[in-house]
Design an enzyme around this catalytic site. Structure first.
Site, PDB file in Angstrom:
ATOM      1  N   SER A   1      40.495  13.563  -6.632  1.00  0.00           N
ATOM      2  CA  SER A   1      40.518  12.462  -5.667  1.00  0.00           C
ATOM      3  C   SER A   1      39.131  11.920  -5.343  1.00  0.00           C
ATOM      4  CB  SER A   1      41.202  12.894  -4.361  1.00  0.00           C
ATOM      5  OG  SER A   1      40.345  13.687  -3.581  1.00  0.00           O
TER       6      SER A   1
ATOM      7  N   LYS B   1      36.454  14.956   1.509  1.00  0.00           N
ATOM      8  CA  LYS B   1      36.769  13.535   1.582  1.00  0.00           C
ATOM      9  C   LYS B   1      35.602  12.772   2.228  1.00  0.00           C
ATOM     10  CE  LYS B   1      40.994  13.391  -0.048  1.00  0.00           C
ATOM     11  NZ  LYS B   1      40.848  14.685  -0.724  1.00  0.00           N
TER      12      LYS B   1
END
Length: 232
Positions: free
Chosen positions: A150, A189
């Site tokens: 991701s 993230k």
């Protein structure tokens, strides 16, 4: 001789690599140089590559390596982080390389961190890794092995080792280790604050941002470096 735009882009990439351990995205480069489209960034990147200042790594998303810096940047106090392997027997430094004495620090690898779907929070040391001293500053640091894709557009690939500075705060745009309190899940993230909400953003269009209340997220560290092995 570099144009002003080429020099500005090289300086921006260098600062971001020193701060985050990974180069900025093309969108971030475009915004930083106030260009209307990414095609201008592609032309500047190509020009820098042709002049030998950067190198693009094949088959790697957004992987840009700074090979050398112009004298004008070195005069301003920029010092590139260069990790040298063994030199030839003659002791000569390869053309274009900048000799740097490297001091390594052993950091604990606290297991694996998800760059994708969050996994259970990590607390056990699996092994240690040697990290160049130039990569870390003051404060406590630890390392994590990345699992998932991701963050691939931020230059962070599955299997990479990320170096994290332990801290509980973050600025917008920082890549952080975030703990989702209710589920005790940890993930890597990009951090964005939206009022009383926190957005945990992936760097891969296949993943949607995760929006949580600020009391549901605890920052456990900020990305400061990345270690990649090309060995199978």
């Amino acid at each position: 001789m570099l144009t002003k735009k080429q020099l500005d882009l090289l300086e921006f990439i260098h600062k971001r690599v020193q701060r985050d351990g990974v180069p900025p995205s093309f969108d971030e480069m475009k915004d930083a140089l106030d260009l209307r489209s990414k095609s201008g960034i592609h032309r500047l990147i190509t020009a820098l590559e042709e002049r030998g200042f950067i190198r693009r790594l094949a088959h790697r998303a957004r992987a840009i390596e700074i090979v050398k810096l112009p004298d004008s940047m070195l005069a301003k106090g920029f010092t590139p982080t260069v990790i040298n392997g063994d030199l030839p027997d003659s002791g000569r430094v390869p053309n274009g390389a900048i000799p740097v004495e490297v001091h390594a620090t052993e950091l604990p690898v606290m297991g694996r961190i998800a760059a994708g779907v969050p996994i259970e929070a990590i607390s056990q040391i699996s092994h240690t890794v040697a990290v160049p001293g130039q990569m870390i500053g003051s404060g406590k640091h630890y390392a994590l092995e990345v699992r998932g894709d991701s963050m691939i557009d931020a230059g962070i690939n599955d299997g990479d080792i990320v170096v994290i500075r332990e801290q509980n705060t973050a600025d917008d745009g920082d890549i952080v280790v975030a703990l989702v309190v209710e589920s005790s899940e940890a993930t890597l993230k990009r951090f964005r604050r939206k009022g009383k909400m926190i957005a945990l953003e992936a760097a891969n269009p296949a993943y949607e941002p995760r929006i949580l209340r600020d009391d549901q997220v605890k920052v456990q560290g900020r990305l400061v470096g990345l270690i990649r092995s090309y060995l199978n």
